[in-house]
Design a protein around this motif. Structure first.
Motif, short mmCIF file in Angstrom:
data_model
loop_
_atom_site.label_atom_id
_atom_site.label_comp_id
_atom_site.label_asym_id
_atom_site.label_seq_id
_atom_site.Cartn_x
_atom_site.Cartn_y
_atom_site.Cartn_z
N VAL A 1 46.44 9.37 -48.29
CA VAL A 1 45.33 9.93 -49.06
C VAL A 1 43.99 9.48 -48.49
O VAL A 1 43.04 10.25 -48.41
N LEU A 2 43.91 8.21 -48.07
CA LEU A 2 42.68 7.72 -47.46
C LEU A 2 42.36 8.50 -46.19
O LEU A 2 41.21 8.88 -45.94
N LEU A 3 43.37 8.77 -45.38
CA LEU A 3 43.16 9.54 -44.16
C LEU A 3 42.66 10.93 -44.47
O LEU A 3 41.80 11.48 -43.79
N PHE A 4 43.21 11.52 -45.54
CA PHE A 4 42.79 12.88 -45.89
C PHE A 4 41.33 12.92 -46.28
O PHE A 4 40.56 13.76 -45.82
N TYR A 5 40.91 11.99 -47.15
CA TYR A 5 39.54 12.06 -47.66
C TYR A 5 38.51 11.48 -46.71
O TYR A 5 37.35 11.87 -46.75
N LEU A 6 38.92 10.55 -45.86
CA LEU A 6 37.95 9.90 -44.98
C LEU A 6 38.19 10.21 -43.51
O LEU A 6 37.51 9.69 -42.65
N GLY B 1 37.68 12.88 -41.72
CA GLY B 1 36.75 13.72 -40.99
C GLY B 1 37.23 15.14 -40.88
O GLY B 1 38.39 15.46 -41.11
N GLU B 2 36.32 16.04 -40.51
CA GLU B 2 36.61 17.46 -40.51
C GLU B 2 37.59 17.86 -39.42
O GLU B 2 38.15 18.95 -39.45
N ASN B 3 37.82 16.99 -38.42
CA ASN B 3 38.73 17.35 -37.34
C ASN B 3 40.18 17.06 -37.66
O ASN B 3 41.07 17.35 -36.88
N MET B 4 40.42 16.44 -38.82
CA MET B 4 41.79 16.15 -39.21
C MET B 4 42.42 17.40 -39.79
O MET B 4 42.03 17.88 -40.84
N LYS B 5 43.41 17.97 -39.11
CA LYS B 5 44.07 19.18 -39.56
C LYS B 5 45.49 18.88 -39.99
O LYS B 5 46.16 18.01 -39.45
N GLU C 1 32.75 34.97 -42.13
CA GLU C 1 33.19 36.18 -42.82
C GLU C 1 34.02 35.87 -44.05
O GLU C 1 33.96 36.60 -45.05
N ASN C 2 34.81 34.80 -44.00
CA ASN C 2 35.74 34.50 -45.10
C ASN C 2 35.41 33.22 -45.85
O ASN C 2 36.11 32.87 -46.81
N ALA C 3 34.38 32.50 -45.44
CA ALA C 3 34.09 31.21 -46.07
C ALA C 3 32.69 30.75 -45.70
O ALA C 3 32.03 31.34 -44.83
N SER C 4 32.25 29.70 -46.38
CA SER C 4 31.01 29.02 -46.04
C SER C 4 31.31 27.55 -45.80
O SER C 4 32.25 27.00 -46.38
N VAL C 5 30.51 26.91 -44.96
CA VAL C 5 30.67 25.49 -44.69
C VAL C 5 29.40 24.76 -45.12
O VAL C 5 28.29 25.14 -44.74
N VAL C 6 29.59 23.73 -45.95
CA VAL C 6 28.48 22.95 -46.49
C VAL C 6 28.62 21.50 -46.01
O VAL C 6 29.69 20.91 -46.13
N HIS C 7 27.54 20.94 -45.49
CA HIS C 7 27.53 19.54 -45.06
C HIS C 7 26.63 18.75 -46.00
O HIS C 7 25.44 19.04 -46.12
N LEU C 8 27.21 17.75 -46.66
CA LEU C 8 26.43 16.84 -47.51
C LEU C 8 26.11 15.59 -46.71
O LEU C 8 27.01 14.90 -46.21
N ARG D 1 36.90 22.87 -50.73
CA ARG D 1 37.78 21.86 -50.15
C ARG D 1 36.97 20.82 -49.39
O ARG D 1 36.15 21.17 -48.53
N ASN D 2 37.20 19.55 -49.72
CA ASN D 2 36.59 18.45 -48.98
C ASN D 2 37.37 18.26 -47.68
O ASN D 2 38.55 17.92 -47.70
N GLU D 3 36.71 18.50 -46.56
CA GLU D 3 37.37 18.38 -45.26
C GLU D 3 37.30 16.97 -44.69
O GLU D 3 37.69 16.73 -43.56
N GLY D 4 36.78 16.03 -45.49
CA GLY D 4 36.70 14.65 -45.02
C GLY D 4 35.27 14.28 -44.67
O GLY D 4 34.35 15.09 -44.74
N GLY D 5 35.09 13.04 -44.31
CA GLY D 5 33.75 12.57 -43.98
C GLY D 5 33.80 11.26 -43.24
O GLY D 5 34.86 10.72 -42.96
N GLY D 6 32.63 10.74 -42.96
CA GLY D 6 32.55 9.47 -42.26
C GLY D 6 31.11 9.09 -42.03
O GLY D 6 30.19 9.78 -42.46
N GLY D 7 30.90 7.96 -41.37
CA GLY D 7 29.55 7.54 -41.09
C GLY D 7 29.46 6.05 -40.88
O GLY D 7 30.45 5.38 -40.57
N SER D 8 28.27 5.52 -41.08
CA SER D 8 28.00 4.11 -40.91
C SER D 8 27.40 3.58 -42.20
O SER D 8 27.31 4.29 -43.20
N ARG D 9 26.93 2.33 -42.17
CA ARG D 9 26.38 1.75 -43.41
C ARG D 9 25.09 2.43 -43.84
O ARG D 9 24.72 2.38 -45.00
N GLY D 10 24.39 3.10 -42.91
CA GLY D 10 23.13 3.74 -43.26
C GLY D 10 23.22 5.24 -43.44
O GLY D 10 22.30 5.87 -43.96
N HIS D 11 24.32 5.83 -42.99
CA HIS D 11 24.43 7.29 -43.05
C HIS D 11 25.89 7.69 -43.21
O HIS D 11 26.77 7.14 -42.55
#
Length: 221
Positions: free
Chosen positions: A12-17, A19-23, A130-137, A172-182
């Motif tokens: 579950v941690l791998l899924f949520y954290l 990143g978007e390249n995890m398929k 055409e079939n979806a939108s991608v949002v980056h938070l 769908r949350n495709e995952g995420g990542g970053g550093s302590r500041g971002h």
């Protein structure tokens, strides 16, 4: 002292954290045979899971440690096996069919933000397909924590929902990542959002990993 994480928590941690390249990998049955004598029992298991979801309004919580211990002894299972089974029940959403964005159309500037407690949340654009939108938070923070402390802190993630005019959007949350500041999280929204950004709002709700426990914090942009 080394901390042990069960496999179901790691998944579950791998899924949520991750990143978007995890398929998701395609499923392959672990064996080449099936004992048809147990077909009726397997169907009963499916029926009981359905009843379990309906009776609890799909919000069952998790059996207490004592219950897991009792059932493990009564039915001759390993406790971690039962923990894994019940944890998987709570994570059905990660197996929802994936919508892959296809047919890029354009980027739509959004330039919306929200700020609280030295954290600046922003969505600068929506990528239209055409079939979806991608949002980056994006999440930017002022932090003086040492890197070790940042890794030790309790990690959270965000889920997105859309408030619009009558259309139901799957987010769908495709995952995420970053550093302590971002940090950044990527969401796939289907069907595509309207080109007119005044017709919807983005609602972000914060959860704890790995078991989707809401923190009560949310914001709208």
């Amino acid at each position: 002292m080394e901390h042990y994480l069960p496999d179901y928590v790691k998944i579950v941690l791998l899924f949520y954290l991750g990143g978007e390249n995890m398929k998701r990998m395609s499923f392959e049955p672990p064996t080449d045979h099936y004992d048809e004598q147990i077909e009726a029992i397997d169907e009963q298991i499916c029926n009981l899971i359905k009843q379990w979801k309906d009776l609890s309004n799909n919000n069952p919580g998790f059996p207490t440690k004592q219950l897991i211990t009792n059932w493990a002894k009564e039915y001759n299972f390993y406790e971690d096996f039962l923990n894994s089974v019940f944890a998987d029940f709570l994570n059905e959403e990660i197996y929802r069919p994936i919508v892959e964005p296809k047919g890029f159309l354009k980027n739509i500037p959004l330039l919306k933000s929200f700020e609280k407690d030295n954290k600046f949340y922003s969505v600068t654009f929506v990528r239209q397909f055409e079939n979806a939108s991608v949002v980056h938070l994006n999440i930017d923070r002022i932090s003086s924590d040492e890197m070790f402390e940042w890794h030790q802190r309790e990690h959270t993630y965000f889920e997105l929902s859309i408030v619009g005019e009558g259309t139901h959007y799957d987010c769908r949350n495709e995952g995420g990542g970053g550093s302590r500041g971002h940090e950044s999280f990527t969401f796939i929204v289907s069907p595509s959002l309207p080109d007119d950004i005044s017709k919807y709002k983005l609602v972000f709700k914060e959860y704890k990993v790995p078991f989707q426990k809401p923190t009560g914090y949310e914001f709208v942009i």
